[in-house]
Each structure stands twice: as C-alpha cells, then as structure tokens.
Write a protein that holds these residues in place. Structure first.
Motif, short mmCIF file in Angstrom:
data_model
loop_
_atom_site.label_atom_id
_atom_site.label_comp_id
_atom_site.label_asym_id
_atom_site.label_seq_id
_atom_site.Cartn_x
_atom_site.Cartn_y
_atom_site.Cartn_z
N UNK A 144 -15.14 0.02 15.90
CA UNK A 144 -13.86 -0.04 16.58
C UNK A 144 -12.76 0.53 15.72
N UNK A 145 -11.67 0.90 16.39
CA UNK A 145 -10.55 1.57 15.72
C UNK A 145 -10.02 0.78 14.54
N UNK A 146 -9.78 -0.51 14.73
CA UNK A 146 -9.13 -1.30 13.68
C UNK A 146 -9.97 -1.37 12.42
N UNK A 147 -11.23 -1.73 12.56
CA UNK A 147 -12.08 -1.89 11.37
C UNK A 147 -12.36 -0.56 10.69
N UNK A 148 -12.49 0.53 11.46
CA UNK A 148 -12.71 1.84 10.87
C UNK A 148 -11.48 2.27 10.08
N UNK A 149 -10.32 2.11 10.69
CA UNK A 149 -9.06 2.49 10.04
C UNK A 149 -8.86 1.70 8.75
N UNK A 150 -9.08 0.41 8.80
CA UNK A 150 -8.90 -0.43 7.62
C UNK A 150 -9.88 -0.06 6.52
N UNK A 151 -11.10 0.32 6.89
CA UNK A 151 -12.09 0.74 5.90
C UNK A 151 -11.64 2.01 5.20
N UNK A 152 -11.13 2.98 5.96
CA UNK A 152 -10.63 4.21 5.34
C UNK A 152 -9.47 3.92 4.39
N UNK A 153 -8.61 3.00 4.79
CA UNK A 153 -7.50 2.63 3.91
C UNK A 153 -8.00 2.00 2.61
N UNK A 154 -9.03 1.17 2.70
CA UNK A 154 -9.56 0.53 1.49
C UNK A 154 -10.10 1.57 0.51
N UNK A 155 -10.59 2.68 1.03
CA UNK A 155 -11.10 3.75 0.18
C UNK A 155 -9.98 4.67 -0.33
N UNK A 156 -8.74 4.40 0.07
CA UNK A 156 -7.61 5.15 -0.46
C UNK A 156 -7.14 6.31 0.37
N UNK A 157 -7.69 6.49 1.56
CA UNK A 157 -7.26 7.61 2.39
C UNK A 157 -5.93 7.27 3.08
N UNK A 158 -5.11 8.28 3.25
CA UNK A 158 -3.81 8.08 3.87
C UNK A 158 -2.72 7.65 2.93
N UNK A 159 -3.01 7.56 1.63
CA UNK A 159 -2.00 7.19 0.64
C UNK A 159 -2.16 8.06 -0.61
N UNK A 160 -1.09 8.25 -1.33
CA UNK A 160 -1.14 9.03 -2.55
C UNK A 160 -1.91 8.27 -3.62
N UNK A 161 -2.57 9.02 -4.50
CA UNK A 161 -3.30 8.39 -5.60
C UNK A 161 -2.35 7.99 -6.73
N UNK A 162 -1.11 8.52 -6.69
CA UNK A 162 -0.07 8.23 -7.69
C UNK A 162 -0.41 8.81 -9.07
N UNK A 163 -1.07 9.97 -9.09
CA UNK A 163 -1.26 10.64 -10.36
C UNK A 163 0.09 11.15 -10.86
N UNK A 164 0.29 11.22 -12.17
CA UNK A 164 1.60 11.63 -12.71
C UNK A 164 1.81 13.14 -12.68
N UNK A 165 1.65 13.73 -11.53
CA UNK A 165 1.87 15.16 -11.35
C UNK A 165 2.69 15.34 -10.08
#
Length: 249
Positions: free
Chosen positions: A66-87
């Motif tokens: 389902x949409x909710x659990x798939x989306x949340x799983x992708x977020x847990x793996x770091x997708x959709x957000x910056x990694x915050x590397x100092x560059x």
C-alpha cells in the motif's frame, strides 16, 4: 528501487523469502497502463524477482504494501531527503509528498522506480544500510585528517541515522542480492572471482522533454553492489550519457 520494495515487503511480512509471486508472463494491465518485464516469467520468489529485475513482481509487492507503508519505507532508507554532506548543491531527489493519495498505478510504478528520482549518493547510502545490518549511516567524506608527523587532527565518527530495516531482514536481502550476479541474474558481469558479490542493476528510461513522457530509446544504466562480510564495502558504477538524477529500478 526493487531492492527497497522487497525489503519493505519482507519487513511488513506481506511476503516470505520463499513465497512466489505470479508475474503475469511478462505483461500486466493496471488501470490504463501496461507494466512489462524484460525477462518474461510466470512465478518468481523474491530472490528471483531481484535477479531478473521484475517490474511486475515489484509492483505487486508495492500494491500489497500500500501507498503509506511503501512511502514510509522509502523514507526510512533516506530517499526524498538530502544526505547533508558538507558540499554545496546537493538535492534531495524526487519523492512526491503524500499530500494527496497516490493512485494505484503510481504506487505500482514507484515500487520499481518510475516517478521517483534518487541521487547516486542516496542510492549508495540506502544500499549500505542493507550491507550494514539495516542501519542507515550518515555518509562520511573524510575519515581522518593527520599532520605531517602522523598525529590525528580530526577523525570522523560513525553516525547512525536510524534503522531502515531489521538486521535479520538485511541479512536475508543481502543473500538474495547475490543471485543478481550469478546464474541468469541481470548483473553477472559484476561478479568478482573469489568473492560472493551482492548487487542490483538498474536500467531506467529517461524523461523526454519534448513529449513529457519517458523516452523509449534513452536510458540510464547503473549497478550498485557490495561484498557481504563483517565489514562490507559498497561500490556504485553509473553509466550516464548526460548528467542527471538517476531514476533507480
């Protein structure tokens, strides 16, 4: 994204490691879209799904989640957000906010990587989470700085962002990914003699600016892999004919 869809499905127990998925003999109609597999198959286990890179198998897992659990799983793996590397200049990729519900075909397509954009660093970071027993680690650009006499000036520490999946699921998925570089897997050319190599290939259609749709003859090909061990190392090979965000498959 199939690796992370399978990981999420195993974590949520919507499928077991030995259960089979009917992959529709390579063609599945969903709403007004036809989902196709390059390697035509009937029944596949999750391991075979990854080895043959089945879009249909991944779509069925995504729909089961389902949409909710798939989306949340992708977020847990770091997708959709910056990694915050100092560059400077880093982008967070494309993972559309859940401001409106995804329709069925959007959830299915996201399961195998269409409609989602990831950077190569995000892809390496997420794959490293599987290699590192499910822990999503902050990327480290410089391990240590020493002076001319060998004295340590600064040293970076390992930072765990969160647990993306459990250690047990990470171990299972790591073993599954070895099949990608063996037998009839899609990544046999990445096999390293003397080592068991885990990895995943991706062949993604590029967006055609003239039509606003995916191109039928322009692709981004990539491979991400690691050697399963107590201290795994992750390597990414990406082939681009022009700079762009990789759409991971």
């Amino acid at each position: 994204m199939k690796v992370f869809t399978v990981s999420a499905a195993l974590s949520a127990q919507v499928i077991s490691p030995t259960q089979t998925i009917y992959c529709e003999e390579g063609m599945m109609a969903l709403d007004n879209v036809i989902i196709r597999d390059t390697h035509v198959s009937a029944w596949l286990t999750p391991t075979q799904l990854l080895a043959r890179s089945s879009n249909i198998g991944a779509a069925k897992l995504g729909l089961s989640l389902g949409e909710r659990r798939l989306y949340e799983a992708f977020q847990r793996f770091g997708f959709g957000e910056k990694t915050e590397i100092p560059l400077p200049g880093e982008v967070g990729g494309v993972l559309r906010p859940r401001g409106r519900p995804w329709v069925q075909v959007e959830t299915a397509a996201a399961s195998f990587g269409q409609g989602i954009g990831v950077t190569t660093l995000q892809l390496g970071m997420a794959t490293a989470a599987i290699a590192n027993r499910g822990r999503l680690l902050a990327p480290m650009l410089v391990k240590k700085v020493t002076d001319g006499t060998g004295n340590t000036i600064t040293e970076s520490a390992t930072v765990v962002r969160r647990e993306a999946i459990s250690p047990n699921v990470a171990r299972i998925v790591s073993e599954m990914l070895v099949a990608v570089t063996e037998g009839d897997g899609t990544g046999v050319e990445a096999a390293v003699p003397g080592f068991r190599t885990a990895g995943k290939t991706a062949t993604a259609q590029k967006a055609d600016p003239a039509t606003g749709k995916y191109s039928s003859d322009h692709f981004t090909a990539s491979f991400v892999g690691f050697v399963p061990a107590d201290h795994p190392r992750v390597a990414i090979a990406v082939v681009l004919d022009e700079p762009m965000i990789t759409h991971a498959g």
